[in-house]
Structure formats: C-alpha cells, structure tokens
Design a protein around this motif. Structure first.
Motif, mmCIF file in Angstrom:
data_model
loop_
_atom_site.group_PDB
_atom_site.id
_atom_site.type_symbol
_atom_site.label_atom_id
_atom_site.label_comp_id
_atom_site.label_asym_id
_atom_site.label_seq_id
_atom_site.Cartn_x
_atom_site.Cartn_y
_atom_site.Cartn_z
ATOM 1 N N ALA A 1 0.850 -1.185 0.000
ATOM 2 C CA ALA A 1 0.000 0.000 0.000
ATOM 3 C C ALA A 1 0.889 1.239 0.000
ATOM 4 O O ALA A 1 1.809 1.349 0.795
ATOM 5 N N GLY A 2 0.600 2.159 -0.905
ATOM 6 C CA GLY A 2 1.484 3.299 -1.080
ATOM 7 C C GLY A 2 2.792 2.885 -1.729
ATOM 8 O O GLY A 2 3.841 3.475 -1.456
ATOM 9 N N GLY A 3 2.725 1.895 -2.586
ATOM 10 C CA GLY A 3 3.940 1.316 -3.161
ATOM 11 C C GLY A 3 4.460 2.006 -4.394
ATOM 12 O O GLY A 3 5.392 1.509 -5.032
ATOM 13 N N GLY A 4 3.896 3.166 -4.740
ATOM 14 C CA GLY A 4 4.280 3.816 -5.979
ATOM 15 C C GLY A 4 5.394 4.825 -5.880
ATOM 16 O O GLY A 4 6.003 5.179 -6.896
ATOM 17 N N LYS A 5 5.693 5.310 -4.657
ATOM 18 C CA LYS A 5 6.708 6.363 -4.552
ATOM 19 C C LYS A 5 7.335 6.355 -3.160
ATOM 20 O O LYS A 5 6.892 5.638 -2.265
ATOM 21 N N ASN A 6 8.369 7.166 -3.015
ATOM 22 C CA ASN A 6 9.097 7.305 -1.752
ATOM 23 C C ASN A 6 9.513 5.922 -1.229
ATOM 24 O O ASN A 6 10.003 5.097 -1.987
ATOM 25 N N LEU A 7 9.340 5.658 0.061
ATOM 26 C CA LEU A 7 9.743 4.370 0.616
ATOM 27 C C LEU A 7 9.011 3.220 -0.062
ATOM 28 O O LEU A 7 9.600 2.178 -0.363
ATOM 29 N N GLY A 8 7.724 3.389 -0.309
ATOM 30 C CA GLY A 8 6.963 2.332 -0.959
ATOM 31 C C GLY A 8 7.493 2.003 -2.340
ATOM 32 O O GLY A 8 7.576 0.839 -2.727
ATOM 33 N N GLY A 9 7.877 3.032 -3.088
ATOM 34 C CA GLY A 9 8.442 2.806 -4.402
ATOM 35 C C GLY A 9 9.773 2.081 -4.341
ATOM 36 O O GLY A 9 10.054 1.193 -5.161
ATOM 37 N N LEU A 10 10.605 2.450 -3.371
ATOM 38 C CA LEU A 10 11.886 1.761 -3.197
ATOM 39 C C LEU A 10 11.661 0.296 -2.835
ATOM 40 O O LEU A 10 12.327 -0.597 -3.381
ATOM 41 N N LEU A 11 10.727 0.034 -1.937
ATOM 42 C CA LEU A 11 10.423 -1.352 -1.574
ATOM 43 C C LEU A 11 9.951 -2.135 -2.793
ATOM 44 O O LEU A 11 10.361 -3.283 -2.999
ATOM 45 N N SER A 12 9.083 -1.544 -3.597
ATOM 46 C CA SER A 12 8.607 -2.229 -4.796
ATOM 47 C C SER A 12 9.778 -2.622 -5.685
ATOM 48 O O SER A 12 9.853 -3.761 -6.172
ATOM 49 N N ARG A 13 10.702 -1.704 -5.894
ATOM 50 C CA ARG A 13 11.850 -1.988 -6.766
ATOM 51 C C ARG A 13 12.760 -3.066 -6.162
ATOM 52 O O ARG A 13 13.246 -3.951 -6.877
ATOM 53 N N GLN A 14 12.973 -2.977 -4.854
ATOM 54 C CA GLN A 14 13.879 -3.944 -4.232
ATOM 55 C C GLN A 14 13.251 -5.340 -4.181
ATOM 56 O O GLN A 14 13.942 -6.346 -4.413
ATOM 57 N N PHE A 15 11.976 -5.424 -3.893
ATOM 58 C CA PHE A 15 11.315 -6.723 -3.890
ATOM 59 C C PHE A 15 11.292 -7.313 -5.296
ATOM 60 O O PHE A 15 11.457 -8.527 -5.481
ATOM 61 N N ALA A 16 11.081 -6.461 -6.292
ATOM 62 C CA ALA A 16 11.091 -6.930 -7.673
ATOM 63 C C ALA A 16 12.444 -7.520 -8.037
ATOM 64 O O ALA A 16 12.523 -8.565 -8.688
ATOM 65 N N ALA A 17 13.506 -6.860 -7.598
ATOM 66 C CA ALA A 17 14.854 -7.338 -7.913
ATOM 67 C C ALA A 17 15.137 -8.698 -7.285
ATOM 68 O O ALA A 17 16.015 -9.431 -7.757
ATOM 69 N N LEU A 18 14.381 -9.039 -6.242
ATOM 70 C CA LEU A 18 14.561 -10.321 -5.557
ATOM 71 C C LEU A 18 13.586 -11.387 -6.051
ATOM 72 O O LEU A 18 13.496 -12.459 -5.465
ATOM 73 N N GLY A 19 12.860 -11.079 -7.118
ATOM 74 C CA GLY A 19 12.018 -12.078 -7.742
ATOM 75 C C GLY A 19 10.578 -12.122 -7.292
ATOM 76 O O GLY A 19 9.832 -13.029 -7.692
ATOM 77 N N ALA A 20 10.162 -11.154 -6.465
ATOM 78 C CA ALA A 20 8.772 -11.144 -5.996
ATOM 79 C C ALA A 20 7.835 -10.705 -7.119
ATOM 80 O O ALA A 20 8.226 -10.010 -8.061
ATOM 81 N N ARG A 21 6.592 -11.099 -6.995
ATOM 82 C CA ARG A 21 5.513 -10.594 -7.839
ATOM 83 C C ARG A 21 4.754 -9.561 -7.012
ATOM 84 O O ARG A 21 4.495 -9.771 -5.825
ATOM 85 N N LEU A 22 4.382 -8.466 -7.648
ATOM 86 C CA LEU A 22 3.980 -7.285 -6.882
ATOM 87 C C LEU A 22 2.590 -6.766 -7.211
ATOM 88 O O LEU A 22 2.183 -6.720 -8.378
ATOM 89 N N VAL A 23 1.917 -6.339 -6.155
ATOM 90 C CA VAL A 23 0.695 -5.549 -6.262
ATOM 91 C C VAL A 23 1.034 -4.178 -5.675
ATOM 92 O O VAL A 23 1.274 -4.058 -4.471
ATOM 93 N N ILE A 24 1.073 -3.172 -6.538
ATOM 94 C CA ILE A 24 1.508 -1.834 -6.142
ATOM 95 C C ILE A 24 0.286 -0.932 -6.061
ATOM 96 O O ILE A 24 -0.362 -0.642 -7.080
#
Length: 251
Positions: free
Chosen positions: A14-37
C-alpha cells in the motif's frame, strides 16, 4: 519464511508507488517477488506508473491498483485484486500515512478526522484484510513514526493517530500467530522525502537533522532493508514496533 528467498512470492504494498513504498517495490522486484503496487489517486498515478515500469524492466510480474484506502471497501478491493491476479498473497506492507504539523488548539475537526482515517483506520482495516487473505506463514508490516517516542508538541494528530497502530500490531500478531503470520511495525525518523518537507520550516528541518545521534534525516535506503528482514529472515519478530531512526528517539 525462514530465509530471504522472495522468488515468486506475492507482495502487496500500500502506497507502493513512490518514496519508501516505491523503493520497496523496486527492491522486492529485484529479488524475484511478484507485486501488487497500490497508489491513492491521480496525484500519485505518474509516480506509480514509473515504479511499475521499473519493476517490469527488472523482470517482475506486477500490477497497479488505485484506491482511496480510507474507504474500507477499497481496502477489500485491493486484496481482492491481488488474489484475482495472483491467486494468493504472502506479504502485505502498508506505507500509507499523512503528517499534520499544527498547534493542538488550532486543529479542526475535519483535520482530525482526516488524520484518523489515513493513519489509524487504513492501518486497522489493512491488517484486517491481510489477516483474512494472507497465506499461512505470511508477513504483515506497517510503517509508523519515531515520533511515537517523542516528547513534543505540534504533531498531536500525527503521532497520536499512529499510536493505535502499535496495539493493532500486537493484537493482530496474537490472533494470527497460530497461522505462522508475523505482524510488525517500523518507526522511522523523519525521512528525507517530499512527505517530510511539506509542513516543515527551514529551521525545523535543521533541527530534525541535528536531533539524531548519528546525524541527518532518515534515508529510505536504511529503512527498506529492515522491512525486508522483518518479512523474511526476521519473521520470528512479531507484535513489535522497531524504531529505526539513527538515535532520533528511543524508549
């Protein structure tokens, strides 16, 4: 999840599009996660679309979901969209919040209600939906604030209405523990993002920078690894709020 293997895991932010949430989305993606942003509105759509493009460029399977989470129906729709797309959810992280810096005697009822909705109500029903929908062994993490341990004025509605999330975290961890679900909260210091600067004067910014023992504002790159740890190898930590602020506040 006793290791940091996120490959194929379904992560809802939740709030995964920018700031800390955006960074988390990018880092989780780099580790192979599938994401709901998740993102809130048209005002944050462009940031969310940029984050989505970045995570897809990293090879991640991801979707965007828009919604004002102060309406409980939209929290439900967010989790429903995640399950419709991916079939299940493993990790749910809530970065949503709003700051108001204002004297106690000048705060209006509408401001109080807005702060309550965004900082408390969203957190409660996000954890509730996570409890209903996460796989056994899932992880829930909420971003709160290090002002919970501060002796200060002017942030009565921000720190006061983030405070209930500590008990939501304890209660949920107790109720969901039999399913192996850990529930935590992370309390950063003032973070060096646009979220922080909107209500602060230059003098106040200088004070916040000087208040931490290690010096400076909290960098989101120092918070993201902690969140990652708590939802992977740190799963045995549950029901707790972790203060991560360079010595800005402690208790």
């Amino acid at each position: 999840m006793r290791n940091n293997d996120l490959n194929g895991k379904i992560v809802l932010i939740a709030g995964g599009g920018k700031n800390l949430g955006g960074l988390l989305s990018r880092q989780f993606a780099a580790l192979g996660a599938r994401l709901v942003i998740h993102y809130n509105s048209e005002n944050t759509k462009a940031d969310a679309e940029k984050t989505l493009a970045d995570v897809k460029a990293a090879g991640a399977d991801a979707i965007l979901v828009q919604g004002d989470l102060t309406r409980v129906a939209n929290v439900t729709k967010l989790f429903d969209a995640a399950k419709e797309r991916f079939g299940s959810i493993d990790i749910a992280i809530n970065t949503v919040g709003k700051v108001l810096k204002k004297p106690f005697v000048d705060t209006t009822e509408s401001e109080y209600d807005s702060m309550s909705d965004i900082n408390s109500k969203v957190a409660y029903f996000f954890i509730q939906e996570a409890g209903k929908n996460l796989n056994d062994g899932g992880k829930i993490c909420t971003i709160v604030t290090s002002l919970l341990a501060a002796y200060t004025g002017l942030y009565s509605t921000y720190e006061g209405l983030k405070a209930p999330v500590e008990h939501f975290t304890r209660a949920a961890s107790k109720e969901f523990g039999s399913r192996g679900i850990s529930v935590t909260a992370v309390a950063p210091g003032p973070m060096d993002t646009p979220f922080f600067y909107g209500q602060e004067s230059e003098d106040a910014v200088a004070y916040h920078k000087s208040a931490s023992a290690l010096g400076g504002l909290t960098d989101i790159h120092d918070i993201a690894p902690l969140v990652l740890f708590l939802v992977t190898q740190g799963w045995w930590i549950t029901g707790q709020t972790i203060f991560a602020n360079g010595g800005y506040t402690t208790r």
